[in-house]
Design a protein around this motif. Structure first.
Motif, mmCIF file in Angstrom:
data_model
loop_
_atom_site.group_PDB
_atom_site.id
_atom_site.type_symbol
_atom_site.label_atom_id
_atom_site.label_comp_id
_atom_site.label_asym_id
_atom_site.label_seq_id
_atom_site.Cartn_x
_atom_site.Cartn_y
_atom_site.Cartn_z
ATOM 1 N N MET A 321 0.833 -1.204 0.000
ATOM 2 C CA MET A 321 0.000 0.000 0.000
ATOM 3 C C MET A 321 0.870 1.257 0.000
ATOM 4 O O MET A 321 0.528 2.253 -0.631
ATOM 5 C CB MET A 321 -0.921 -0.008 1.211
ATOM 6 C CG MET A 321 -1.976 -1.086 1.159
ATOM 7 S SD MET A 321 -2.829 -1.251 2.766
ATOM 8 C CE MET A 321 -4.419 -0.584 2.381
ATOM 9 N N PRO A 325 0.201 3.773 -4.045
ATOM 10 C CA PRO A 325 -1.089 4.289 -3.545
ATOM 11 C C PRO A 325 -2.242 4.074 -4.523
ATOM 12 O O PRO A 325 -3.400 4.208 -4.144
ATOM 13 C CB PRO A 325 -0.826 5.792 -3.355
ATOM 14 C CG PRO A 325 0.659 5.946 -3.361
ATOM 15 C CD PRO A 325 1.198 4.843 -4.219
ATOM 16 N N GLY A 326 -1.931 3.710 -5.779
ATOM 17 C CA GLY A 326 -2.990 3.485 -6.762
ATOM 18 C C GLY A 326 -3.406 2.023 -6.864
ATOM 19 O O GLY A 326 -4.311 1.684 -7.613
ATOM 20 N N LEU A 327 -2.738 1.164 -6.082
ATOM 21 C CA LEU A 327 -3.065 -0.269 -6.085
ATOM 22 C C LEU A 327 -4.460 -0.496 -5.511
ATOM 23 O O LEU A 327 -4.795 0.036 -4.459
ATOM 24 C CB LEU A 327 -2.024 -0.972 -5.196
ATOM 25 C CG LEU A 327 -2.087 -2.480 -5.086
ATOM 26 C CD1 LEU A 327 -1.681 -3.114 -6.407
ATOM 27 C CD2 LEU A 327 -1.159 -2.950 -3.965
ATOM 28 N N LYS A 328 -5.262 -1.315 -6.215
ATOM 29 C CA LYS A 328 -6.580 -1.658 -5.693
ATOM 30 C C LYS A 328 -6.546 -3.095 -5.201
ATOM 31 O O LYS A 328 -6.474 -4.041 -5.990
ATOM 32 C CB LYS A 328 -7.654 -1.493 -6.770
ATOM 33 C CG LYS A 328 -7.752 -0.097 -7.385
ATOM 34 C CD LYS A 328 -7.793 1.049 -6.395
ATOM 35 C CE LYS A 328 -9.071 1.108 -5.603
ATOM 36 N NZ LYS A 328 -9.060 2.281 -4.667
ATOM 37 N N LEU A 329 -6.585 -3.246 -3.886
ATOM 38 C CA LEU A 329 -6.549 -4.566 -3.247
ATOM 39 C C LEU A 329 -7.961 -5.130 -3.119
ATOM 40 O O LEU A 329 -8.900 -4.391 -2.807
ATOM 41 C CB LEU A 329 -5.967 -4.427 -1.841
ATOM 42 C CG LEU A 329 -4.465 -4.317 -1.711
ATOM 43 C CD1 LEU A 329 -4.109 -3.700 -0.365
ATOM 44 C CD2 LEU A 329 -3.831 -5.699 -1.832
ATOM 45 N N PHE A 348 -4.762 0.104 -12.844
ATOM 46 C CA PHE A 348 -5.175 0.662 -14.135
ATOM 47 C C PHE A 348 -4.301 1.851 -14.500
ATOM 48 O O PHE A 348 -3.686 2.473 -13.631
ATOM 49 C CB PHE A 348 -6.655 1.062 -14.115
ATOM 50 C CG PHE A 348 -7.039 1.925 -12.954
ATOM 51 C CD1 PHE A 348 -6.814 3.296 -12.985
ATOM 52 C CD2 PHE A 348 -7.623 1.379 -11.817
ATOM 53 C CE1 PHE A 348 -7.164 4.102 -11.917
ATOM 54 C CE2 PHE A 348 -7.965 2.176 -10.730
ATOM 55 C CZ PHE A 348 -7.736 3.539 -10.778
#
Lengths: 372, 372
Positions: A321, A325-329, A348
């Motif tokens: 994380m 910060p743009g990672l979607k878990l 994305f």
């Protein structure tokens, strides 16, 4: 929804904004979906009485998996319960023999195939084409690579027959890659098609999905979407349908598998499409107008998170994380076991290499196969 | 989370993908959040014993509203429970007198204000500036326009004193519009700022939000973000902070209100930002690294859906969903009553006029004020 896995968990999540009252039939309070749904009934989906009691106050019954016995679904439907997809459609996702026969009858291109009686018959099947290797599948009960064998000779062809379930033989397709054409269809006949995606399997399990499929000929993309829409219509499927395809070396597409529920190849849509597969599945089975399936980003990559050797992923989360910060878990609340699907990540953006690297990095770090 | 309203409902939804075990203290099983959360405790948030029992197995306690008595929060904190935001911060969102004094002490620009003793003192306050009208607010207990009066003379200034709560007088600011600068801050001090948005109020209730605020001078936008970050830091706030601002005719910004929780002015972020305010609030109070607050679309418009005369909105839903497949509905599961906030819609896209028209149309149709 029947079945307490991660698909039900994510469907509930998608139903909250629509104001949908979501009722779940699950095995245990620890099931992935049981952890987050308010209205949970515990019971055995193989028991008709349990299903009847569960369904009594539901507007519609739908599924997290394909394992509810077809005859029970027919019984519920006969009693006036809205079962979506219905048993006549769903049997095609439950029984690979029925599915192949049905697709043959509507001239959908499939790998060469037939039901085989015994190992000698497998050799006969092989010799009808280019010989071994041959793919053998039990017609019922397989998923995520289970119930599927690639055999090189008659000796290896013994194992699939041990379960006492009919066995389907298929040619081993010389494919360049696997695609999935995902569509959603409602009882009133409205349908939408998601962009065709590329799917990468590892050990028979979906590992990575890129939306849309890179470098896909627009004509082949159209053909795949039209094929999936035609299958959904001809089989009278309601809800989300994943049509898993082989793209062959000579530029054809052949249907590998069908799933009639939200599917791993559609998880990218949670963060990459205007309307996720989960929301559209719920809209469809409730016969609400469908949402826009178009992508919101140039590229979205989904990578599955498999469990590694460390049961506590907390510190790995912190790292991932903080790094991105743009990672979607998307975690499923499951205990970590080596190789078990415990979540997925979506990333994305405009640059495919960057997006793919970020998604792969996070999944590998969470699994523990890399440490920086 | 303490409080079963729609903010808790949407926070739970946002926590599902993070694998967060969400426990709720709510008033009734019919509360907006109670309908969708698995782990619900029913009880009175004004009772310290109830709070103690609820919090005993929580890693952290956070809030759907600002009404938990400050002294109870101090008691919980003294017993070692992680309360976020903490009582010393939260009191600034609970008591407008405390908030104004604190903002004065750190030189944050506010409307001219002081605590007033009685109606004659209101006239004195008026005469210290440009005279009536004057805005009067009870220092505690107000929300959504309740506890706020705009009075034109001393006779009208009687009403606010009847409740026996201290009354704050403020100049009626000559503003061109209202803005909100929303930031999220974690206990370890990490903070992120969402784009500054424009907010339109009707009858003291947030009606419409445009993200980012159109035609906002970049210098003023920076100033607003810096101000919100400074407030979050100086007040040691954890979680999401909404700083509601007046943009004055002479190009200044003045702080109107503070909220220390997810806020109506941040609902656009569910569909318009990489990370929603709800996800970032949860990340912050759990001291997880924060997610990217940047917008995903050029424009996102949020319009609140208020209840109209028709309690059954089903057919209105069908119409709106069919008319606009890109519409993002967020319903709260509340009974429809005239004027009650029962949901909101988000629409995003490149053309502000189009986006705004679609969002307004859906909200008006759902309320029943238009029929086509």
């Amino acid at each position: 929804m029947i079945g307490g896995g991660q698909l039900a968990r994510m469907a509930h999540q998608a139903g909250v904004p629509l104001g949908i009252r979501f009722k779940l039939l699950a095995d245990t309070p620890q099931d992935s979906a049981s952890q987050v749904v308010s209205d949970v009934v515990l019971g055995d989906y193989r028991d008709l009485e349990t299903l009847r009691r569960f369904a009594a106050d539901c507007d519609v019954v739908t599924f997290d998996h394909e394992h509810v016995p077809t005859e029970h679904l027919r019984a519920l439907q006969a009693e006036g319960i809205a079962v979506r997809p219905g048993p006549d459609a769903l049997v095609n996702a439950q029984d690979k023999g029925v599915m192949r026969a049905k697709l043959d009858s509507i001239a959908v291109p499939c790998p060469r195939h037939r039901i085989v009686a015994d190992p000698a018959d497998v050799t006969a099947f092989a010799n009808e084409g280019d010989g071994y290797p041959v793919v053998l599948k039990t017609v019922r009960g397989g998923y995520d690579g289970k119930g599927v064998w690639v055999v090189d000779d008659e000796a290896e062809a013994q194992a699939p027959f041990l379960a006492g379930v009919p066995v389907l033989a298929e040619e081993k397709v010389d494919f360049v890659r696997e695609l999935a054409a995902n569509v959603v269809r409602s009882p009133s006949g409205q349908a939408v098609a998601y962009p065709v995606v590329e799917s990468v399997q590892e050990n028979g399990v979906c590992a990575e999905v890129t939306a849309p499929a890179p470098d896909l000929d627009p004509a082949l993309s159209d053909e795949a979407q039209q094929l999936a829409l035609r299958i959904a219509g001809e089989l009278d499927i309601t809800g989300h349908v994943a049509v898993e395809l082989f793209q062959t070396r000579d530029g054809r597409i052949l249907v590998n598998e069908l799933a009639m529920r939200p599917h791993n190849s559609g998880h990218w849509s949670q963060d990459g499409a205007v309307t996720s597969q989960f929301e559209n599945h719920l809209r469809a089975v409730l016969d609400l107008p469908l949402g826009d399936p178009r992508p919101r980003a140039k590229w979205t990559v989904m990578v599955n998170v498999l469990g590694g050797d460390y049961p506590d992923m907390y510190h790995a989360f912190l790292h991932c994380m903080a790094r991105d910060p743009g990672l979607k878990l998307h975690m499923y609340g499951k205990d970590v076991k080596p190789g078990r699907k415990v979540g997925h990540v979506n990333v994305f953006g405009d640059d495919l290499d960057d997006v793919r690297e970020r998604a792969r990095h996070a999944a590998a770090y969470l699994r523990g196969t890399i440490t920086e």
